[in-house]
Scaffold this motif. Structure first.
Motif, PDB file in Angstrom:
ATOM      1  N   UNK A 115      34.246  44.665  66.698  1.00  0.00           N
ATOM      2  CA  UNK A 115      32.941  45.222  66.159  1.00  0.00           C
ATOM      3  C   UNK A 115      32.983  45.755  64.826  1.00  0.00           C
ATOM      4  N   UNK A 116      31.949  46.295  64.415  1.00  0.00           N
ATOM      5  CA  UNK A 116      32.030  46.619  62.894  1.00  0.00           C
ATOM      6  C   UNK A 116      32.855  48.104  62.675  1.00  0.00           C
ATOM      7  N   UNK A 117      33.066  48.545  63.783  1.00  0.00           N
ATOM      8  CA  UNK A 117      33.729  49.724  63.752  1.00  0.00           C
ATOM      9  C   UNK A 117      34.080  50.321  65.253  1.00  0.00           C
ATOM     10  N   UNK A 118      35.283  50.578  65.640  1.00  0.00           N
ATOM     11  CA  UNK A 118      35.682  51.030  66.747  1.00  0.00           C
ATOM     12  C   UNK A 118      35.920  52.634  66.645  1.00  0.00           C
ATOM     13  N   UNK A 119      35.582  53.236  67.870  1.00  0.00           N
ATOM     14  CA  UNK A 119      35.891  54.650  67.999  1.00  0.00           C
ATOM     15  C   UNK A 119      37.273  54.795  68.622  1.00  0.00           C
ATOM     16  N   UNK A 120      38.143  55.583  67.944  1.00  0.00           N
ATOM     17  CA  UNK A 120      39.475  55.844  68.689  1.00  0.00           C
ATOM     18  C   UNK A 120      39.530  57.147  69.375  1.00  0.00           C
ATOM     19  N   UNK A 121      38.847  58.117  68.671  1.00  0.00           N
ATOM     20  CA  UNK A 121      38.891  59.433  69.319  1.00  0.00           C
ATOM     21  C   UNK A 121      37.603  60.087  68.972  1.00  0.00           C
ATOM     22  N   UNK A 122      37.134  60.802  69.942  1.00  0.00           N
ATOM     23  CA  UNK A 122      35.778  61.446  69.911  1.00  0.00           C
ATOM     24  C   UNK A 122      35.780  62.884  70.345  1.00  0.00           C
ATOM     25  N   UNK A 123      34.860  63.767  70.077  1.00  0.00           N
ATOM     26  CA  UNK A 123      34.552  65.130  70.780  1.00  0.00           C
ATOM     27  C   UNK A 123      33.355  65.141  71.502  1.00  0.00           C
ATOM     28  N   UNK A 124      33.128  65.802  72.435  1.00  0.00           N
ATOM     29  CA  UNK A 124      32.141  65.964  73.113  1.00  0.00           C
ATOM     30  C   UNK A 124      31.625  67.530  73.431  1.00  0.00           C
ATOM     31  N   UNK A 125      30.551  67.988  73.151  1.00  0.00           N
ATOM     32  CA  UNK A 125      30.397  69.466  73.377  1.00  0.00           C
ATOM     33  C   UNK A 125      28.798  69.566  73.846  1.00  0.00           C
ATOM     34  N   UNK A 126      28.693  70.416  74.720  1.00  0.00           N
ATOM     35  CA  UNK A 126      27.508  71.003  75.267  1.00  0.00           C
ATOM     36  C   UNK A 126      27.476  72.415  75.838  1.00  0.00           C
ATOM     37  N   UNK A 127      26.185  72.798  75.779  1.00  0.00           N
ATOM     38  CA  UNK A 127      25.995  74.256  76.408  1.00  0.00           C
ATOM     39  C   UNK A 127      26.101  74.366  78.089  1.00  0.00           C
ATOM     40  N   UNK A 128      26.942  75.236  78.438  1.00  0.00           N
ATOM     41  CA  UNK A 128      27.167  75.403  80.027  1.00  0.00           C
ATOM     42  C   UNK A 128      27.118  76.907  80.106  1.00  0.00           C
ATOM     43  N   UNK A 129      25.734  77.350  80.550  1.00  0.00           N
ATOM     44  CA  UNK A 129      25.642  78.744  80.961  1.00  0.00           C
ATOM     45  C   UNK A 129      25.625  79.560  79.503  1.00  0.00           C
ATOM     46  N   UNK A 130      26.509  80.397  79.249  1.00  0.00           N
ATOM     47  CA  UNK A 130      26.788  81.358  78.259  1.00  0.00           C
ATOM     48  C   UNK A 130      27.855  80.744  77.363  1.00  0.00           C
TER      49      UNK A 130
END
Length: 781
Positions: A679-694
């Motif tokens: 591919x043009x660029x591969x992702x090797x590491x990523x971060x996920x975030x979301x709001x869960x409650x407070x």
């Protein structure tokens, strides 16, 4: 007072009517000129070449002011002057008082209405004036430096001048006293040299004994100048030089007084002792923590702990901090030599003084003991056939210390369990009923860094303790093993400066097959499990994730199917195959993905990695970090905000081998028909975030686990950054010093060479001519 000035003026005139003063002035000027111009000319030569030939050169990596003027290692301007100063003083002072005896004028002085203290202080004031001349010579070179160094650190130069003047005045006071006790000038000079030598060395004598150590430390003249030249002026050190000067000037007065009075030796001794004890008492009172004034003259505040550490200390308020140093006679490292009783002045004033400045109510305790870790037979193999007590007795003999001071193994084990610390010398900090170990390291620096101390104090002063659990039971990477693929070094290796356990984190292991995830878990590490996770583990992980738990998930090529059931619900997927990057020096499985700009902003706190990576991206030089064996990651929208951390590039540099990757043969070739893809660029590491409650849930996923392994010292910090983000950046405490701005010369090489000719040859010749004319005119008169 007017009479004192009149005597001083007469003495100063007589001084310059003799060749000695002119000779010393010229020699001093030449020494200053050589040490200054040699260094500046060398830097100008380097700068001239680098600016012409190296476009990337913008500035020198160090502050030029400190390098040129303040080095105390034999290379700096002031350091070299101080190392030669003791040669000047005996010549300058050897005839200061005994000349009156030799010339017969002492009888006139005794019979005149002039008081003895006026004579002594008048003569000493003349020497102070001559010292001011030497100071003016140094100031001349610093003024020249001000026109030669861009943004010169004038505050640091001021500390050097203050140090020189205090030191040379105390030296001349010693010389004047020696001149008062003998009629022979050569004897006076030799005695001055010997006493200065003793004051330089007395700080190393009888250091095993507390009272003597404190006494000799106060009397020792060495060490103080080094701290002051580094830019830190304290009232304690100023008072030391002032008291030393007062003591020897008063001794000179007493010597003259005893020459005209018939008093017993006992009475003479009492007078000297009274002066000495008064000086010691005042010195003791002015050196107590909490009563010392500090001034850091450096622009970079190099001798002051950072504002961040000061803020942490301020939260501790007036509650005392207790520090106990445990010293093991049988320390397996270098601990005993650094923490033995004779080294306590270095321990207090060399390490803790910077913190005492802001928290004076630190109580220091010392515990000496000898013991070894259970099961460690090293000592017994080294000295076969001997008991531990007899081994300790031999060690005490070799180190010339008293074994009776040391607790036996049974006694120390009743007090504290030091087995987890490897029976090494260690500090234990206690505050408000809480305690934490502050460790030393077997490297040349030995003592902990400021960020280690700041993290320990922060742990004690609040209840924020990030707890990280690492899963076990499925052949995951272990935080307890020392193998090259394991995770001990970045996590719980107590002898590693970089290990997170030394930066405020706590670690524990957890077998999810039989244990629930504790409520105090701030982050969970799932690192490269090698077998399929059972339903119990999957259920517990799902519950933890659904509740908003933070995780660091690390996978490896060939085991994507183990982790995909966990990360697929988040929208992430470890893609099949192994990433390939052909390079000249490495095997094809070792890829070097780039740090993204979003990665540099992952941590809100200022940190070294983010700063360097961001600067590199701005300059078109992206930071690359080796990942040995990685699987690419795909992602989609499942309610998480996605931040790409490490990506491959540019286009075509990396591709994915679908089948088995052979790394020890010819370079592999991509075959699309066999399932290989790019591919043009591969992702090797990523971060996920979301709001869960407070709370905000944070998860990091990487297609490689080797970057955090014990073998990969240069990339382990990524795991620390990820865990810091997962635990809301409570730790580590990132410490940054103020960068120097005096990093370039403002003169050319030609100007520097011209300066050298003027300063080394022309000006000393002018002084020589002036001195010769004055001396000849004086002789004719």
């Amino acid at each position: 007072m007017r009479l004192i000035f009149k005597i001083a003026r007469t003495e100063l005139r007589n001084l310059f009517f003799s060749p000695v003063a002119w000779f010393l002035t010229i020699i001093f000027f030449v020494i200053c000129a050589l040490y200054y111009t040699n260094f500046v000319t060398m830097l100008a030569n380097w700068q001239d070449s680098l600016l012409r030939t190296t476009p990337s050169f913008k500035e020198f990596p160090m502050g030029i002011t400190k390098s040129v003027f303040m080095g105390m290692d034999g290379n700096g301007f002031i350091g070299n002057i101080f190392s030669n100063l003791y040669l000047f003083i005996p010549l300058l002072t050897m005839g200061l008082i005994n000349r009156e005896f030799n010339n017969g004028t002492v009888k006139l002085l005794y019979s005149s209405p002039v008081q003895l203290n006026q004579i002594v202080w008048g003569k000493y004031l003349a020497i102070m004036a001559y010292n001011m001349l030497l100071l003016s010579i140094m100031l001349l070179f610093m003024i020249v430096g001000g026109f030669s160094i861009r943004n010169i650190d004038s505050g640091h130069l001021a500390t050097g001048l203050i140090t020189f003047y205090l030191m040379v005045c105390s030296y001349t006071a010693i010389g004047m006293f020696m001149s008062s006790i003998t009629n022979y000038q050569i004897v006076s000079a030799i005695a001055t040299f010997i006493l200065l030598f003793l004051l330089q060395r007395i700080g190393g004598l009888w250091q095993e004994y507390d009272f003597i150590r404190d006494l000799t430390y106060f009397l020792a003249i060495n060490g103080r100048a080094e701290r002051m030249v580094e830019g830190l002026i304290t009232s304690r050190d100023i008072m030391y030089y002032a008291l030393l000067t007062y003591m020897f000037v008063t001794f000179s007065y007493l010597s003259l007084r005893h020459g005209r009075e018939l008093v017993s030796r006992g009475k003479k001794a009492v007078r000297y002792l009274t002066v000495f004890l008064s000086v010691m008492v005042v010195g003791y009172l002015t050196s107590r923590p909490g009563y010392i004034a500090y001034w850091d003259g450096t622009r970079t505040q190099a001798n002051t702990i950072t504002e961040k550490t000061q803020e942490i200390i301020s939260t501790m308020k007036d509650e005392p901090l207790e520090v106990t140093l445990y010293t093991n006679l049988l320390d397996p490292g270098q601990g005993f030599g650094r923490t033995r009783p004779s080294a306590r002045n270095t321990y207090i004033w060399g390490f803790w003084d910077q913190f005492i400045r802001f928290k004076p109510n630190i109580r220091f305790n010392y515990v000496l003991y000898y013991d070894v870790v259970d099961g460690d037979s090293t000592m017994y193999k080294r000295m076969p056939g001997m008991t531990l007590d007899s081994i300790a007795r031999e060690y005490a003999k070799m180190h010339e210390t008293n074994l009776s001071w040391y607790l036996k193994p049974a006694e120390i084990r009743k007090q504290i369990d030091l087995q987890p610390e490897g029976m090494r010398s260690v500090m234990q900090l206690k505050y408000k009923g809480k305690s934490i170990f502050l460790r030393m390291y077997d490297d040349p620096k030995y003592w902990p860094d400021e960020n280690h101390v700041a993290a320990a104090l922060k742990r004690l002063s609040n209840d924020t303790i990030p707890k990280v659990y690492a899963t076990t039971g499925n052949y995951e990477r272990s935080i307890h093993k020392l193998g090259e693929r394991e995770f001990n070094f970045y996590s719980i290796q107590k002898q590693s400066r970089a290990a997170l356990i030394n930066h405020g984190f706590e670690f524990d292991t957890l077998n999810l097959s039989i244990q629930d995830i504790p409520a105090d878990a701030d982050a969970l590490v799932l690192a490269d499990p090698k077998v399929m996770l059972n339903d119990t583990i999957k259920t517990r992980l799902k519950q933890y994730i659904d509740k908003g738990g933070n995780m660091m998930i690390l996978g490896e090529p060939g085991k994507q199917q183990v982790l995909n059931p966990i990360i697929n619900p988040m929208g992430a997927d470890l893609m099949p195959g192994t990433m390939v990057q052909i390079s000249k020096h490495e095997t094809p499985d070792k890829i070097t993905p780039f740090v993204t700009m979003d990665h540099t902003g992952l941590l809100q706190q200022k940190n070294a990695f983010s700063i360097l990576a961001r600067e590199g991206l701005k300059n078109g030089d992206s930071t690359k970090i080796l990942h040995p064996g990685a699987a690419p990651i795909s992602y989609g929208d499942k309610g998480f905000k996605v931040t790409r951390l490490m990506v491959s590039g540019p286009k075509g540099l990396a591709w994915v081998k679908a089948g088995h990757l052979v790394t020890d043969s010819a370079a592999p070739v991509m075959v699309a028909s066999e399932g290989d893809y790019k591919l043009d660029s591969f992702t090797v590491a990523l971060a996920l975030s979301r709001q869960v409650g407070n709370k905000q849930q944070k998860i990091t996923i990487a297609g490689d686990a080797d970057f955090a392994s014990n073998l990969r010292i240069n990339s382990q910090f990524l795991a620390g950054n990820y865990l810091s983000w997962l635990t809301d950046e409570a730790f580590p405490v990132h410490i940054f010093s103020i960068p120097p701005t005096d990093t370039l010369l403002s003169i050319s090489l030609t100007t520097a060479q011209t300066q050298k000719i003027i300063l080394v040859w022309i000006l000393p010749a002018a002084i020589l001519i002036l001195g010769t004319v004055i001396l000849l005119r004086r002789k004719r008169q």
